[in-house]
Design a protein around this motif. Structure first.
Motif, PDB file in Angstrom:
ATOM      1  N   ILE A  41       0.868  -1.079   0.133  1.00  0.00           N
ATOM      2  CA  ILE A  41      -0.031   0.129   0.068  1.00  0.00           C
ATOM      3  C   ILE A  41       0.870   1.278  -0.067  1.00  0.00           C
ATOM      4  O   ILE A  41       1.859   1.185   0.896  1.00  0.00           O
ATOM      5  CB  ILE A  41      -0.921   0.107   1.265  1.00  0.00           C
ATOM      6  N   SER A  42       0.465   2.193  -0.825  1.00  0.00           N
ATOM      7  CA  SER A  42       1.444   3.250  -1.036  1.00  0.00           C
ATOM      8  C   SER A  42       1.453   4.396   0.098  1.00  0.00           C
ATOM      9  O   SER A  42       2.374   5.367  -0.213  1.00  0.00           O
ATOM     10  CB  SER A  42       1.347   4.056  -2.411  1.00  0.00           C
ATOM     11  N   LEU A  43       0.485   4.480   0.830  1.00  0.00           N
ATOM     12  CA  LEU A  43       0.554   5.532   1.932  1.00  0.00           C
ATOM     13  C   LEU A  43       1.787   5.581   2.897  1.00  0.00           C
ATOM     14  O   LEU A  43       2.270   4.630   3.617  1.00  0.00           O
ATOM     15  CB  LEU A  43      -0.558   5.204   3.142  1.00  0.00           C
ATOM     16  N   PRO A  44       2.629   6.668   2.426  1.00  0.00           N
ATOM     17  CA  PRO A  44       3.984   6.522   2.951  1.00  0.00           C
ATOM     18  C   PRO A  44       4.121   7.382   4.425  1.00  0.00           C
ATOM     19  O   PRO A  44       3.275   7.871   4.647  1.00  0.00           O
ATOM     20  CB  PRO A  44       4.796   7.433   2.076  1.00  0.00           C
ATOM     21  N   GLY A  45       5.175   7.398   4.969  1.00  0.00           N
ATOM     22  CA  GLY A  45       5.182   7.896   6.289  1.00  0.00           C
ATOM     23  C   GLY A  45       5.077   7.191   7.545  1.00  0.00           C
ATOM     24  O   GLY A  45       4.269   6.162   7.522  1.00  0.00           O
ATOM     25  N   ASP A  82      -2.996  13.524   6.716  1.00  0.00           N
ATOM     26  CA  ASP A  82      -2.971  12.879   7.809  1.00  0.00           C
ATOM     27  C   ASP A  82      -4.284  11.677   7.678  1.00  0.00           C
ATOM     28  O   ASP A  82      -5.497  12.035   7.775  1.00  0.00           O
ATOM     29  CB  ASP A  82      -3.583  13.567   9.029  1.00  0.00           C
ATOM     30  N   ALA A  83      -3.695  10.493   7.429  1.00  0.00           N
ATOM     31  CA  ALA A  83      -4.690   9.528   7.018  1.00  0.00           C
ATOM     32  C   ALA A  83      -4.503   8.237   8.015  1.00  0.00           C
ATOM     33  O   ALA A  83      -4.036   8.159   8.875  1.00  0.00           O
ATOM     34  CB  ALA A  83      -4.179   8.919   5.508  1.00  0.00           C
ATOM     35  N   LEU A  84      -5.049   7.163   7.247  1.00  0.00           N
ATOM     36  CA  LEU A  84      -5.162   5.848   8.047  1.00  0.00           C
ATOM     37  C   LEU A  84      -4.857   4.674   7.319  1.00  0.00           C
ATOM     38  O   LEU A  84      -5.081   4.641   5.908  1.00  0.00           O
ATOM     39  CB  LEU A  84      -6.506   5.612   8.667  1.00  0.00           C
ATOM     40  N   ARG A  85      -4.027   3.811   8.043  1.00  0.00           N
ATOM     41  CA  ARG A  85      -4.014   2.308   7.295  1.00  0.00           C
ATOM     42  C   ARG A  85      -4.814   1.448   8.133  1.00  0.00           C
ATOM     43  O   ARG A  85      -5.093   1.952   9.440  1.00  0.00           O
ATOM     44  CB  ARG A  85      -2.599   1.715   7.499  1.00  0.00           C
ATOM     45  N   VAL A  96      -8.750   3.611   0.510  1.00  0.00           N
ATOM     46  CA  VAL A  96      -8.604   5.000   0.999  1.00  0.00           C
ATOM     47  C   VAL A  96      -7.482   5.627   0.220  1.00  0.00           C
ATOM     48  O   VAL A  96      -7.650   6.937  -0.170  1.00  0.00           O
ATOM     49  CB  VAL A  96      -8.428   4.729   2.630  1.00  0.00           C
ATOM     50  N   ASP A  97      -6.485   4.929   0.087  1.00  0.00           N
ATOM     51  CA  ASP A  97      -5.350   5.491  -0.773  1.00  0.00           C
ATOM     52  C   ASP A  97      -5.891   5.995  -2.076  1.00  0.00           C
ATOM     53  O   ASP A  97      -5.554   6.999  -2.536  1.00  0.00           O
ATOM     54  CB  ASP A  97      -4.352   4.279  -0.797  1.00  0.00           C
ATOM     55  N   ARG A 115      -2.763   6.960  -9.700  1.00  0.00           N
ATOM     56  CA  ARG A 115      -3.926   6.234  -9.068  1.00  0.00           C
ATOM     57  C   ARG A 115      -3.730   6.255  -7.529  1.00  0.00           C
ATOM     58  O   ARG A 115      -4.791   6.312  -6.707  1.00  0.00           O
ATOM     59  CB  ARG A 115      -4.077   4.707  -9.390  1.00  0.00           C
ATOM     60  N   THR A 116      -2.543   6.192  -6.838  1.00  0.00           N
ATOM     61  CA  THR A 116      -2.027   5.959  -5.560  1.00  0.00           C
ATOM     62  C   THR A 116      -1.460   7.353  -5.096  1.00  0.00           C
ATOM     63  O   THR A 116      -1.174   8.456  -5.963  1.00  0.00           O
ATOM     64  CB  THR A 116      -1.166   5.100  -5.245  1.00  0.00           C
TER      65      THR A 116
END
Length: 275
Positions: A41-45, A82-85, A96-97, A115-116
């Motif tokens: 999943i590409s959400l970094p950080g 400021d997101a969520l996994r 979500v991503d 896309r991400t």
């Protein structure tokens, strides 16, 4: 400076679209198909896990603020996330991503080559102008063993007097692993009754709206009621949220209308009503 009159026709801005429809459709298609989600999943950080007992959805916060690489000074383009996994629901994490990435597009005629969020960030640094900024948020509004309700927020500034905010709710069926559309949660043939209940909630909201109370006829002409399917199965009722410039001027933000569940008996399917 005096506050501009909200019903002045010069205040009415063109309709603002949340994102290119094709991009969001692609994100939702991920949730509706039976294929496996991406392995990464590409959400970094960095994030901090918040493990939950039993069937609860686990959440891991993903928060970072970045400036354009190689840029210095106060006018550098920025991205604030400021997101969520969801460690025990990778398909929801992927949705979500992709949905947040889709919400960065304001022009329905442009199909962006990403896309991400990771792909968006690479594209953004190549194309952003000085002082541009993008803010993205994801929060868990409610969860039950069967349901997770996610609120996605975006704020995009590309010049002008102010940025454009937008909101999208995702009502996630945890067992079926898909997003619930409005038609999924309504009893068959009851869409018109839902719209009537929403219109009543809108009328109640207008009673608290100072601009509408000053000149209701002019306000209704400028900002008429329109139905929306951007709904959340919240704790105390069905919440419907509108983007700016849809039923009110920018100064009113993103109006949220709540229909109490007791007014939706016979309209919502029993599975989505409180016990």
């Amino acid at each position: 400076m005096p506050r501009p009159n909200a019903i002045d026709s010069r205040r009415r801005a063109p309709a603002v679209l949340r994102w290119p429809a094709g991009l969001l459709a692609g994100a939702l298609a991920l949730a509706g198909c039976g294929s496996s989600p991406p392995a990464t999943i590409s959400l970094p950080g960095p994030g901090q896990a918040q493990a939950a007992d039993g069937p609860a959805l686990q959440t891991e916060r993903v928060r970072y603020t970045r400036s354009q690489p190689g840029c210095s000074g106060q006018d550098c383009p920025t991205i604030d996330v400021d997101a969520l996994r969801f460690p025990n629901d990778p398909k929801l994490t992927a949705l979500v991503d992709e949905a947040l990435a889709a919400m960065t597009g304001l022009d329905v005629n442009v199909r962006h080559p990403y896309r991400t969020l990771e792909e968006f960030e690479q594209y953004y640094w190549r194309t952003a102008q000085p002082r541009d900024s993008t803010t993205l948020r994801a929060s868990l509004v409610r969860q039950t063993p069967a349901l997770a309700v996610i609120e996605l927020l975006s704020g995009v500034y590309t010049g002008g007097a102010h940025g454009i905010p937008a909101t999208q709710f995702l009502n996630w069926d945890r067992q079926a692993q898909r997003v619930l559309s409005l038609d999924d949660v309504l009893e068959p043939g009851r869409k018109a009754d839902y719209v009537k209940a929403l219109e009543r909630a809108h009328a109640a909201w207008l009673q608290t709206n100072e601009d509408a109370r000053q000149d209701r006829a002019a306000y209704d002409k400028m900002w008429p009621f329109v139905p929306s399917e951007n709904y959340a199965l919240a704790q105390d009722g069905l919440v419907v949220k509108y983007d700016v410039y849809v039923i009110a001027p920018y100064s009113h933000g993103q109006p949220a209308l709540t229909i109490p569940y007791e007014q939706l008996r016979g309209i919502l399917r029993p599975a989505y009503l409180p016990g």
